[in-house]
Design a protein around this motif. Structure first.
Motif, short mmCIF file in Angstrom:
data_model
loop_
_atom_site.label_atom_id
_atom_site.label_comp_id
_atom_site.label_asym_id
_atom_site.label_seq_id
_atom_site.Cartn_x
_atom_site.Cartn_y
_atom_site.Cartn_z
N GLU A 52 -28.50 -85.90 -9.17
CA GLU A 52 -27.95 -85.57 -7.85
C GLU A 52 -27.86 -84.07 -7.61
OE1 GLU A 52 -24.33 -87.60 -6.89
OE2 GLU A 52 -25.47 -89.39 -6.32
N GLU A 53 -28.45 -83.29 -8.48
CA GLU A 53 -28.37 -81.81 -8.40
C GLU A 53 -26.92 -81.35 -8.23
OE1 GLU A 53 -31.25 -80.57 -5.44
OE2 GLU A 53 -32.79 -80.57 -7.00
N TYR A 54 -26.06 -81.98 -8.97
CA TYR A 54 -24.66 -81.60 -8.92
C TYR A 54 -24.45 -80.25 -9.61
CZ TYR A 54 -19.61 -81.89 -9.72
OH TYR A 54 -18.27 -81.63 -9.75
N TYR A 55 -25.19 -80.03 -10.70
CA TYR A 55 -25.04 -78.77 -11.45
C TYR A 55 -26.11 -77.74 -11.08
CZ TYR A 55 -21.84 -81.42 -14.44
OH TYR A 55 -20.80 -82.18 -14.90
N ILE A 56 -27.36 -78.21 -10.97
CA ILE A 56 -28.47 -77.26 -10.84
C ILE A 56 -29.16 -77.43 -9.50
CG2 ILE A 56 -30.59 -76.40 -11.90
CD1 ILE A 56 -29.67 -77.63 -14.49
N ASP A 57 -29.07 -76.39 -8.72
CA ASP A 57 -29.57 -76.43 -7.35
C ASP A 57 -30.93 -75.75 -7.25
OD1 ASP A 57 -29.13 -77.27 -4.87
OD2 ASP A 57 -27.86 -75.59 -4.24
N ASN A 58 -31.04 -74.59 -7.88
CA ASN A 58 -32.23 -73.75 -7.73
C ASN A 58 -33.12 -73.81 -8.96
OD1 ASN A 58 -31.18 -72.65 -5.23
ND2 ASN A 58 -29.77 -71.48 -6.53
N LYS A 59 -34.26 -74.48 -8.81
CA LYS A 59 -35.20 -74.59 -9.93
C LYS A 59 -36.54 -74.04 -9.47
CE LYS A 59 -34.46 -79.16 -10.44
NZ LYS A 59 -33.17 -79.67 -9.99
N ILE A 60 -37.21 -73.32 -10.36
CA ILE A 60 -38.51 -72.76 -10.00
C ILE A 60 -39.41 -72.78 -11.23
CG2 ILE A 60 -37.70 -70.38 -10.43
CD1 ILE A 60 -39.57 -69.47 -8.16
N ASP A 61 -40.69 -72.97 -11.01
CA ASP A 61 -41.66 -72.91 -12.09
C ASP A 61 -41.70 -71.49 -12.66
OD1 ASP A 61 -44.15 -73.94 -13.52
OD2 ASP A 61 -44.91 -72.17 -12.47
N ILE A 62 -41.74 -71.38 -13.98
CA ILE A 62 -41.60 -70.07 -14.63
C ILE A 62 -42.75 -69.12 -14.26
CG2 ILE A 62 -42.73 -70.65 -16.84
CD1 ILE A 62 -40.29 -69.21 -18.23
N GLU A 63 -43.95 -69.66 -14.09
CA GLU A 63 -45.09 -68.81 -13.74
C GLU A 63 -44.98 -68.31 -12.29
OE1 GLU A 63 -47.39 -67.40 -15.45
OE2 GLU A 63 -47.06 -68.36 -17.39
N SER A 64 -44.55 -69.19 -11.38
CA SER A 64 -44.37 -68.77 -9.98
C SER A 64 -43.28 -67.72 -9.88
CB SER A 64 -43.97 -69.96 -9.09
OG SER A 64 -44.74 -71.08 -9.37
N CYS A 65 -42.24 -67.91 -10.68
CA CYS A 65 -41.13 -66.97 -10.69
C CYS A 65 -41.62 -65.59 -11.15
CB CYS A 65 -40.03 -67.49 -11.61
SG CYS A 65 -38.55 -66.45 -11.66
N LEU A 66 -42.41 -65.61 -12.22
CA LEU A 66 -42.93 -64.36 -12.79
C LEU A 66 -43.81 -63.63 -11.78
CD1 LEU A 66 -43.19 -62.54 -15.27
CD2 LEU A 66 -44.99 -64.04 -16.14
N ALA A 67 -44.61 -64.40 -11.03
CA ALA A 67 -45.58 -63.81 -10.10
C ALA A 67 -44.90 -62.96 -9.03
CB ALA A 67 -46.42 -64.92 -9.46
N LYS A 68 -43.68 -63.36 -8.64
CA LYS A 68 -43.03 -62.59 -7.57
C LYS A 68 -41.81 -61.78 -8.04
CE LYS A 68 -40.45 -66.61 -5.90
NZ LYS A 68 -40.38 -67.68 -4.90
N LEU A 69 -41.72 -61.63 -9.37
CA LEU A 69 -40.56 -60.94 -9.93
C LEU A 69 -40.63 -59.43 -9.73
CD1 LEU A 69 -38.18 -62.14 -11.65
CD2 LEU A 69 -39.35 -61.19 -13.65
#
Lengths: 153, 153
Positions: A52-69
């Motif tokens: 239910e995404e009670y704890y974790i709301d924001n998830k992103i693929d590590i490679e996509s995250c790195l690309a725009k870091l």
């Protein structure tokens, strides 16, 4: 709002997904907006673990995250490390972000654990905590709690 | 209210704790009051994985649960199995409870997985689903969903 980024590599250890949920919970309580960047299989485990995404709301693929870091995209970096690949990710993210950082190293084999921790300490000025946590998450949870408290002070 | 019991053995596989949370969530949605009986290390992982007990309310040590178990104490038994010890627990609980039962077998090694499933089928009339789920929980989650739906019909 302060922003924290948690890095998750390949979920080899049974304690990784539970500890990831716990870390998000803890940092959220401390006022951070928390994003989890992970490999695809680690993300699937998070989804099943928190349907239910009670704890974790924001998830992103590590490679996509790195690309725009960029430097300063986040205020705190926490990386879970129990493989060489996770060391590489942590060191890369650390040097791009240039923020206060914590590496949480856990491994069943104490020699491997020590090598992983040493690799990170040689390549960064990050705080490093390590514990032989495989089945039992308590040692790493306690060290994580102390390290996060120290980083805040 | 219908009562379901979920059995968790030693948490060797990274998908066990996430799948346990998911199973509790799913069965609760279906109207069951769910209890999780587990080994001490599996329980610590559950606690870290759900720090606010948002998903899992009733947890009990597997040996204490066994000590007071009687026929019909629960209406549904679900066991997660990826080691011989978990087979023994499942078979024991199955024969005491004498209710509809599902064994969820997951293992990295396909031969071991097949042996575990075979052991259960030879000793019980329980439904058995198995999948090579180690890092990626999707195969076992999908099979679990189908099996639970079948058991209800």
């Amino acid at each position: 709002m302060k922003r924290a980024l948690i890095l998750l590599g390949c979920p080899e250890a049974p304690s990784q997904t539970p500890m990831a949920v716990y870390a998000v919970y803890k940092l959220t309580k401390m006022g951070y907006e928390v994003t989890v960047a992970s490999t695809p299989s680690a993300m699937k485990l998070l989804e099943v673990s928190d349907p239910e995404e009670y704890y974790i709301d924001n998830k992103i693929d590590i490679e996509s995250c790195l690309a725009k870091l960029e430097e300063g995209s986040f205020d705190l970096l926490v990386g879970f490390v129990h493989k060489d690949a996770a060391v590489s990710y942590f060191v890369t993210f650390y040097h791009i972000l240039n923020i206060k950082s914590l590496a949480v190293v856990f491994e069943r084999d104490p020699d491997v654990m020590e090598d992983l921790a040493k690799d990170i300490m040689e390549s960064t000025d990050a705080n490093v905590v390590s514990a032989r946590a495989y089945h039992n998450p308590t040692p790493i949870r306690v060290k994580f709690d102390h390290a996060i408290k120290d980083l805040e002070e």
